[in-house]
Enzyme design. Structure first.
Site, short mmCIF file in Angstrom:
data_model
loop_
_atom_site.label_atom_id
_atom_site.label_comp_id
_atom_site.label_asym_id
_atom_site.label_seq_id
_atom_site.Cartn_x
_atom_site.Cartn_y
_atom_site.Cartn_z
N ASP A 143 0.84 -1.19 0.00
CA ASP A 143 0.00 0.00 0.00
C ASP A 143 0.88 1.24 0.00
O ASP A 143 2.06 1.18 -0.34
CB ASP A 143 -0.94 -0.02 1.21
CG ASP A 143 -2.29 0.61 0.90
OD1 ASP A 143 -2.29 1.75 0.39
OD2 ASP A 143 -3.33 0.00 1.15
N HIS A 206 -3.81 6.25 2.98
CA HIS A 206 -4.53 5.04 2.59
C HIS A 206 -3.96 3.80 3.27
O HIS A 206 -4.69 2.98 3.84
CB HIS A 206 -4.47 4.90 1.06
CG HIS A 206 -5.32 3.79 0.51
ND1 HIS A 206 -4.87 2.51 0.37
CD2 HIS A 206 -6.60 3.79 0.07
CE1 HIS A 206 -5.81 1.75 -0.15
NE2 HIS A 206 -6.89 2.51 -0.34
N SER A 425 -11.57 -0.23 -0.74
CA SER A 425 -10.29 -0.37 -0.06
C SER A 425 -10.46 -0.54 1.44
O SER A 425 -9.60 -1.08 2.12
CB SER A 425 -9.42 0.88 -0.32
OG SER A 425 -9.01 0.93 -1.66
#
Length: 633
Positions: A143, A206, A425
């Site tokens: 990620d 994220h 996600s």
């Protein structure tokens, strides 16, 4: 859920970045392509020279010298598979696809990066049964990085990493691992860090958010709502109040600000027309005209929330508009914001036009219980499976809306170090966490067996809330507490996958490039069908509503009780006749396998999609598989 170990493999960009590509290449209409060449090289044989030679053969040598060829080669992949990323024209990509050893060539795509209460919503509290083997489970993560100082990654109470751990912590001076984050590395294909730093540290947010949820992804996961919803009221100067959605942590304390319509504030110096500024698209608004005001934005043509661009102009607040309020997915903003429906937009617009000095205020959000949850909002991708129509996708659904999890201190959190985010996600880490939880009880289970357990124990969802039915939510909502105890599993081994590839036309060197060995297709595997892949769900694509005829072959493995008798229970709509043969499976030992066939015949009268299900029931375990029959478009 507290997983014992977290391995972070930091990929600063999920696709190839183009920052260091020559200007001439960009002018030639090149874009990034991934050239996939199958299994990773044996014995760590260098592959970059081979990849460069292939690139030289594909590219017109009269235009590029050797140095520029190297610039076109963005990255050579060698750890997980053999392949490379390069800047190619469409014609060069086609030429590359025909080269010896190449399995496929496809454009590199940027994956847009789109939890506390969600676990309770799934019926998975902190007091859930735990396995001692949990301490040996390592979760991998690819990620945007991680923020190690977050309380979510504290290693208080954790012992040293498992002895099998061989990784490293590539901190680069500003990042420290611990007994929870046991390893970290960073990578960027372009080698350009102009908008980032050379470190696993996360400045995007994220990676930190998904890792603190649990990390992840084993299967395709749809995102659902949970029983958390936010009401944000917009009050006008005339006293009228309109309820919108979207979490708003800002408190204007009832102060009213001038109210302006986005269409009345076009950025004329940039040549913006009213038709654009009314959507409040970025750079379409005159910052001076909206400064210190609340802006009303129309629903953007391309979806839910492009109107967020208005907040960049120093506005006091923004009122965004969506087609269906229930489907909005906006997260926290840097100014007060609410998300209203089309009717509310119309009423507020009339107030602006009929009032000399219109004003408004936006109240701090109130959290309420969403009694309709779970359902799948519009932002979650839907099936059917474009590559293989007879394999149901998505597999299942998990919470992905307004998930509260850790973020970097640079993220503008609504709570100290934590923020709400929405997207698939956010759903995937829930599934990954449950997969790790299952593995802690069954460390020798294959990935396919774990996937089967998650799918067959999922809670059925309602097509009344999602017309796409299984194409929205798959088998249903993931059920963590039941997942380790499926009773039966639909397992797959390497030969099963080879047979599947053979049935899809792969053979010879192309097949061997994927498998990395001397695999070949037999006459039996060549005659196989997608329907015979031992998958825990059933999908039948048809062309004629009045002629339905399909057969599936499956094998289940007993992982429940050693002595058990399972009976098939089929639920099907009128018109469909589903037969299971045999309809009784008797087991006398664990890991014993039994095979059956499932035949679907009949017609569909009132819909282009019909939902059914098969449940193998022994009185203790209920092994449910979704069945979908649909008309292919």
């Amino acid at each position: 859920m507290a997983l014992q170990w977290l391995l972070l493999l930091n990929l600063l960009s999920s696709t190839v970045l183009l920052a260091n590509v020559t200007h001439s290449a960009a002018q030639d209409g090149r874009k990034a392509y991934v050239v996939y060449m199958g299994d990773k090289p044996k014995n760590e044989v260098p592959v970059s020279p081979l990849h460069l030679n292939m690139l030289q053969d594909a590219v017109d040598s009269s235009k590029y010298n050797d140095i520029e060829h190297e610039a076109l080669l963005l990255h050579s992949y060698k750890r997980s598979f053999n392949g490379f990323a390069a800047m190619l024209t469409e014609q060069e990509a086609q030429k590359m696809a025909g080269m010896d050893g190449v399995v496929s060539v496809f454009p590199s795509k940027q994956s847009e990066m789109k939890t506390t209460k969600s676990w309770n919503f799934l019926g998975f509290p902190e007091t859930v049964k735990r396995s001692k083997l949990e301490r040996d489970i390592i979760v991998g993560m690819i990620d945007s990085g991680i923020w190690p100082e977050s309380d979510s990654f504290s290693d208080a109470g954790f012992g040293p990493p498992p002895k099998k751990w061989k990784g490293k912590c590539q901190g680069n001076g500003n990042f420290t691992c611990n007994n929870k984050i046991i390893g970290a590395q960073y990578y960027r294909a372009s080698q350009s860090f102009e908008d980032d730093i050379e470190s696993p540290r996360d400045f995007n947010g994220h990676g930190t958010h998904t890792a603190s949820t649990a990390a992840g992804n084993l299967l395709s996961v749809a995102a659902t709502t949970i029983n958390r919803q936010f009401i944000t009221k917009v009050q006008l100067g005339n006293g009228k109040i309109y309820e919108g959605l979207s979490p708003n942590s800002f408190d204007l304390k009832g102060k009213f600000y001038p109210l302006i319509y986005g269409g009345d504030a076009p950025n004329t110096t940039a040549g913006t027309a009213v038709s654009d500024s009314r959507f409040c698209l970025e750079d379409s608004i005159d910052a001076n005209l909206i400064k210190g005001k609340i802006v009303l934005c129309d629903r953007p043509l391309d979806g839910v929330a492009a109107g967020i661009g208005a907040i960049l102009g120093g506005a006091a607040g923004v009122v965004l508009t969506v087609k269906k309020v229930a489907d909005q997915v906006l997260g926290p903003h840097t100014v007060p914001a609410s998300c209203i429906g089309l009717e509310e937009n119309s009423n507020i617009y009339k107030y602006i036009k009929l009032t000399r000095n219109p004003t408004a205020t936006i109240w701090k959000s109130e959290e309420i219980n969403d009694v309709l949850a779970p359902y799948v909002p519009s932002y979650s991708s839907k099936g059917p499976n474009p590559a293989h129509p007879n394999i149901l996708k998505p597999d299942l659904a998990a919470p992905g809306t307004y998930i509260l999890a850790a973020v970097p201190s640079t993220d503008g959190a609504i709570l100290a170090g934590y923020n709400l985010k929405t997207g698939t996600s956010m759903a995937c880490p829930h599934a990954s966490a449950v997969a790790a939880y299952v593995k802690s009880f069954h460390p020798k289970w294959s990935p396919a067996a774990i996937q089967s357990a998650l799918i067959t124990t999922a809670k059925p969802m309602s097509a009344k809330l999602n017309a796409e039915a299984e194409f929205a939510y798959g088998a249903g909502l993931i059920n963590p507490s039941r997942a380790p105890y499926p009773g039966l599993v639909y397992d797959l081994n390497g030969q099963d996958y080879i047979n599947f590839l053979c049935s899809q036309g792969y053979s010879g060197k192309l097949l061997q490039n994927i498998t990395g060995d001397k695999s070949s297709c037999s006459s039996k595997s060549n005659n196989g069908k997608v329907n015979d892949l031992n998958y825990p769900s059933f999908a039948l694509s048809i062309k004629d509503l009045k002629f339905i005829n399909g057969i599936f072959h499956r094998t289940v493995t007993n992982v429940g009780s050693s002595n058990s008798i399972y009976r098939a229970k089929v639920a099907a709509p009128p018109g469909l006749k589903i037969n299971v043969n045999p309809n009784v499976l008797s087991f006398t030992a664990l890991w014993q396998k039994k095979s059956f066939s499932l035949t679907i015949k009949g017609t569909i009268e009132k819909s282009r999609l019909a939902s059914a299900s098969l449940v193998w029931d022994d009185g203790a375990f209920h092994v449910r598989s979704p069945i979908v029959v649909y008309v292919a478009v």
